[in-house]
Design a protein around this motif. Structure first.
Motif, PDB file in Angstrom:
ATOM      1  N   MET A   1      23.459  40.007  21.928  1.00 26.40           N
ATOM      2  CA  MET A   1      23.626  41.461  21.868  1.00 26.40           C
ATOM      3  C   MET A   1      25.104  41.804  21.648  1.00 26.40           C
ATOM      4  O   MET A   1      25.981  41.295  22.344  1.00 26.40           O
ATOM      5  N   THR A   2      25.376  42.663  20.667  1.00 31.14           N
ATOM      6  CA  THR A   2      26.754  43.012  20.344  1.00 31.14           C
ATOM      7  C   THR A   2      27.319  44.004  21.360  1.00 31.14           C
ATOM      8  O   THR A   2      26.679  44.997  21.699  1.00 31.14           O
ATOM      9  N   GLU A   3      28.531  43.730  21.801  1.00 29.76           N
ATOM     10  CA  GLU A   3      29.240  44.591  22.753  1.00 29.76           C
ATOM     11  C   GLU A   3      30.642  44.828  22.229  1.00 29.76           C
ATOM     12  O   GLU A   3      31.271  43.932  21.655  1.00 29.76           O
ATOM     13  N   ILE A   4      31.156  46.067  22.388  1.00 27.80           N
ATOM     14  CA  ILE A   4      32.528  46.392  21.999  1.00 27.80           C
ATOM     15  C   ILE A   4      33.401  46.352  23.242  1.00 27.80           C
ATOM     16  O   ILE A   4      33.153  47.091  24.212  1.00 27.80           O
ATOM     17  N   VAL A   5      34.416  45.479  23.238  1.00 26.25           N
ATOM     18  CA  VAL A   5      35.311  45.337  24.387  1.00 26.25           C
ATOM     19  C   VAL A   5      36.749  45.538  23.927  1.00 26.25           C
ATOM     20  O   VAL A   5      37.067  45.376  22.747  1.00 26.25           O
ATOM     21  N   ARG A   6      37.590  45.899  24.860  1.00 25.74           N
ATOM     22  CA  ARG A   6      39.024  46.031  24.555  1.00 25.74           C
ATOM     23  C   ARG A   6      39.725  44.726  24.886  1.00 25.74           C
ATOM     24  O   ARG A   6      39.604  44.209  26.008  1.00 25.74           O
ATOM     25  N   LEU A   7      40.462  44.203  23.920  1.00 29.96           N
ATOM     26  CA  LEU A   7      41.182  42.950  24.133  1.00 29.96           C
ATOM     27  C   LEU A   7      42.437  43.181  24.945  1.00 29.96           C
ATOM     28  O   LEU A   7      43.116  44.202  24.793  1.00 29.96           O
ATOM     29  N   THR A   8      42.772  42.221  25.778  1.00 28.27           N
ATOM     30  CA  THR A   8      44.003  42.240  26.559  1.00 28.27           C
ATOM     31  C   THR A   8      44.757  40.932  26.331  1.00 28.27           C
ATOM     32  O   THR A   8      44.156  39.930  25.909  1.00 28.27           O
ATOM     33  N   PRO A   9      46.051  40.914  26.600  1.00 32.22           N
ATOM     34  CA  PRO A   9      46.810  39.667  26.396  1.00 32.22           C
ATOM     35  C   PRO A   9      46.289  38.509  27.234  1.00 32.22           C
ATOM     36  O   PRO A   9      46.506  37.344  26.876  1.00 32.22           O
ATOM     37  N   ARG A  87      26.630  42.670   7.918  1.00 32.14           N
ATOM     38  CA  ARG A  87      25.354  43.404   7.823  1.00 32.14           C
ATOM     39  C   ARG A  87      24.633  43.492   9.168  1.00 32.14           C
ATOM     40  O   ARG A  87      23.399  43.538   9.220  1.00 32.14           O
ATOM     41  N   ARG A  88      25.413  43.494  10.228  1.00 32.29           N
ATOM     42  CA  ARG A  88      24.823  43.634  11.564  1.00 32.29           C
ATOM     43  C   ARG A  88      25.355  44.877  12.290  1.00 32.29           C
ATOM     44  O   ARG A  88      25.166  45.036  13.482  1.00 32.29           O
ATOM     45  N   GLY A  89      26.032  45.760  11.550  1.00 30.46           N
ATOM     46  CA  GLY A  89      26.547  46.980  12.156  1.00 30.46           C
ATOM     47  C   GLY A  89      27.803  46.788  12.978  1.00 30.46           C
ATOM     48  O   GLY A  89      28.150  47.650  13.799  1.00 30.46           O
ATOM     49  N   VAL A  90      28.515  45.672  12.761  1.00 29.68           N
ATOM     50  CA  VAL A  90      29.711  45.386  13.557  1.00 29.68           C
ATOM     51  C   VAL A  90      30.807  46.403  13.272  1.00 29.68           C
ATOM     52  O   VAL A  90      31.411  46.976  14.199  1.00 29.68           O
ATOM     53  N   ALA A  91      31.103  46.637  11.990  1.00 31.91           N
ATOM     54  CA  ALA A  91      32.152  47.605  11.645  1.00 31.91           C
ATOM     55  C   ALA A  91      31.779  48.995  12.145  1.00 31.91           C
ATOM     56  O   ALA A  91      32.645  49.748  12.618  1.00 31.91           O
ATOM     57  N   ARG A  92      30.511  49.349  12.056  1.00 35.34           N
ATOM     58  CA  ARG A  92      30.070  50.651  12.542  1.00 35.34           C
ATOM     59  C   ARG A  92      30.372  50.798  14.035  1.00 35.34           C
ATOM     60  O   ARG A  92      30.874  51.834  14.487  1.00 35.34           O
ATOM     61  N   GLY A  93      30.069  49.765  14.800  1.00 38.79           N
ATOM     62  CA  GLY A  93      30.340  49.832  16.224  1.00 38.79           C
ATOM     63  C   GLY A  93      31.823  49.936  16.532  1.00 38.79           C
ATOM     64  O   GLY A  93      32.242  50.704  17.413  1.00 38.79           O
ATOM     65  N   LEU A  94      32.647  49.187  15.805  1.00 35.50           N
ATOM     66  CA  LEU A  94      34.084  49.207  16.034  1.00 35.50           C
ATOM     67  C   LEU A  94      34.688  50.563  15.685  1.00 35.50           C
ATOM     68  O   LEU A  94      35.502  51.121  16.448  1.00 35.50           O
ATOM     69  N   LEU A  95      34.310  51.126  14.533  1.00 39.85           N
ATOM     70  CA  LEU A  95      34.904  52.389  14.107  1.00 39.85           C
ATOM     71  C   LEU A  95      34.400  53.558  14.953  1.00 39.85           C
ATOM     72  O   LEU A  95      35.154  54.498  15.233  1.00 39.85           O
TER      73      LEU A  95
END
Length: 400
Positions: A1-9, A87-95
Motif C-alpha cells: 500500500m502506497t503511503e506519503i511520508v516526509r523524509l528526515t535526515p 502508472r500507480r498514481g505515485v506522482a498524483r499522491g506526491l503532488l
C-alpha cells in the motif's frame, strides 16, 4: 500500500535511495549527503510501500517578486518516480500532498520547471513565464560598445571592479544583491534570492563577478562560470547580466567576452527577455525555458501581488479540484496597485487553476486563454481580467 511520508535526515536508507532515484531520473552525481541536507531545509516527501521507495518530490522555500511585492513561493523540485512504480498514481499522491502542504505553510503560489508539462497541467500548473537565454560568440561580446549608437556614452566612463571570490567584502555582496533586487523587484516572476537557499556567500560562487560603477555609484554587475563540456569546446555561462544602461551593459559584456581567446561561445541569461531583442548583439539563437505556476491560495496570491495603475472589478467562477478551498464565485477588485478577492459575484468569467496561473503573471491575454480553453464566459469581463494582470514579460534567472 502506497503511503506519503516526509523524509528526515535521520532516515539514512530512504534518503540514500532518494538520491539514487534522482540520479537515475536526471543524471549527475549520486549525492546522498546533499540530498540529506535538503531534507533538513526543504519539505521532502517520499512515496513508499513499506520500505520500498516509489517516488520523491521536494518543496523549496522561495520568495518571488510580483510587481513590487514579494510572495512566498513553494518551488517544486526533484519530482521522480521509480521505474517499477509507474502508472500507480505515485506522482498524483506526491503532488496532492505537496499542494496541501504549501497551503498549510502559507505559500500562496508554487512554481516549477517541467520535464513533462502535461503531468503538471493535470494538477493545475500552467506555463506562466520564461527563462530566456541567448547564445553569442565570446568575441562579439568582447567588442560590445566599441561602435555604439550616437548619444550613448562610451564604456570608458564605466569603472569595473572584481568581487573577491576568496574573501568577498560584505559591501560588495550587499551591492550585488541590491543591484539584482532593483532589477527584479518591479518585475513579475524573478526570485527574491532571500531565505535559507540564498546565503550572501553564494553570490561569490561563480568563477567571475564584476561590478560596474558610474561616478562612484554601483550601476550593474555580471557573473559567469566556465563550463567544461566533454568532447566539446568550453563555454562561458553568464548567469546574471544586470544593468539598466546600455553603456554599463556594454562594459560588463566586454568584460565577460574578454575570455574569447580561450572560449568561443557564451550563453547569457536575460534578466528581461526584451533585452535580447533591443539591447544585445544578434546571436546565433535565443531559446526560452518555460516555467509553470500554480495558485495554491487564490485569495492570498491576489492580496499579496502588486498591480499596475489600472483598476476595476471582475466576477470569477473558479473550479479547482486539487485545491477545493479555491472553488466558488469570487469578485476580483483592483485599485491603487492592490487587489482583493472576495466571495460572491456573478461568475462572469469561468476558469480553473491553469487559466488563473497563465493570467496571474500576465503571460496570457484574453485571446490566448480562450484559444487554449483555459477560460470561458463574458468576453468583456475576460478582456478586463487580462488587462488588470497585464504588465512586463514574466521572467526568472534561477532554475531549480
Amino acid at each position: 500500500m502506497t503511503e506519503i511520508v516526509r523524509l528526515t535526515p535521520d532516515d539514512e536508507a530512504l534518503t540514500t535511495a532518494g538520491a539514487h532515484l534522482l540520479r537515475n531520473a536526471f543524471g549527475g552525481p549520486d549525492r546522498a549527503d546533499k540530498y540529506r541536507e535538503s531534507t533538513a531545509r526543504d519539505v521532502v516527501f517520499a512515496a513508499v510501500d513499506g520500505r520500498d521507495l516509489l517516488g520523491v518530490t521536494s518543496i523549496r522555500p522561495y520568495g518571488q517578486w510580483f510587481a513590487g511585492r514579494e510572495l512566498p513561493m513553494g518551488g517544486i523540485s526533484a519530482v521522480a518516480v521509480a521505474a517499477h512504480a509507474r502508472r500507480r498514481g505515485v506522482a498524483r499522491g506526491l503532488l496532492t500532498r505537496a499542494i496541501e502542504q504549501m497551503h498549510g505553510d502559507g505559500q500562496p503560489v508554487s512554481t516549477l520547471y517541467p520535464s513533462i508539462p502535461p503531468a503538471y497541467r493535470s494538477f493545475g500548473w500552467e506555463v506562466a513565464g520564461q527563462l530566456a537565454v541567448i547564445e553569442l560568440p565570446a568575441a562579439l561580446l568582447a567588442t560590445a560598445g566599441a561602435a555604439g549608437p550616437a548619444g550613448v556614452k562610451p564604456t570608458a566612463d564605466v569603472a569595473l571592479r572584481a568581487l573577491d571570490r576568496a574573501q568577498p567584502s560584505d559591501a560588495d555582496l550587499a551591492a550585488v544583491h541590491a543591484l539584482y533586487t532593483a532589477a527584479a523587484r518591479g518585475a513579475v516572476g524573478p526570485l527574491t534570492r532571500t531565505g535559507p537557499l540564498f546565503a550572501p556567500a553564494k553570490l561569490a560562487e561563480p568563477d567571475g563577478v564584476v561590478i560596474a560603477s558610474v561616478e562612484g555609484t554601483d550601476a550593474g554587475y555580471v557573473s559567469w562560470s566556465r563550463e567544461e563540456i566533454p568532447d566539446a569546446a568550453p563555454r562561458l555561462e553568464v548567469h546574471d547580466l544586470i544593468a539598466d544602461r546600455q553603456d554599463v551593459r556594454d562594459a560588463l559584456l566586454a568584460a565577460a567576452g574578454s575570455w574569447h581567446t580561450s572560449i568561443r561561445t557564451t550563453r547569457v541569461r536575460l534578466a528581461d527577455p526584451v533585452i535580447g531583442g533591443i539591447g544585445l548583439p544578434r546571436g546565433r539563437f535565443t531559446w526560452h525555458e518555460p516555467w509553470m505556476l500554480r495558485l495554491v491560495d487564490v485569495a492570498g496570491a491576489v492580496a499579496g501581488r502588486g498591480f499596475g495603475p489600472l483598476g476595476g472589478d471582475v466576477d470569477l467562477e473558479i473550479t479547482d479540484p486539487q485545491a477545493p478551498w479555491n472553488d466558488g464565485r469570487w469578485t476580483l477588485s483592483v485599485a491603487a496597485g492592490r487587489g482583493t478577492l472576495t466571495p460572491g459575484g456573478t461568475g462572469a468569467v469561468k476558469l480553473g487553476p491553469r487559466g488563473l496561473a497563465a493570467v496571474f503573471t500576465g503571460y496570457a491575454g484574453a485571446a490566448a486563454l480562450r484559444s487554449a480553453n483555459l477560460a470561458d464566459g463574458d468576453e468583456a469581463s475576460l478582456a478586463r481580467l487580462a488587462a488588470l494582470f497585464a504588465g512586463p514579460a514574466p521572467w526568472m534567472l534561477d532554475d531549480f
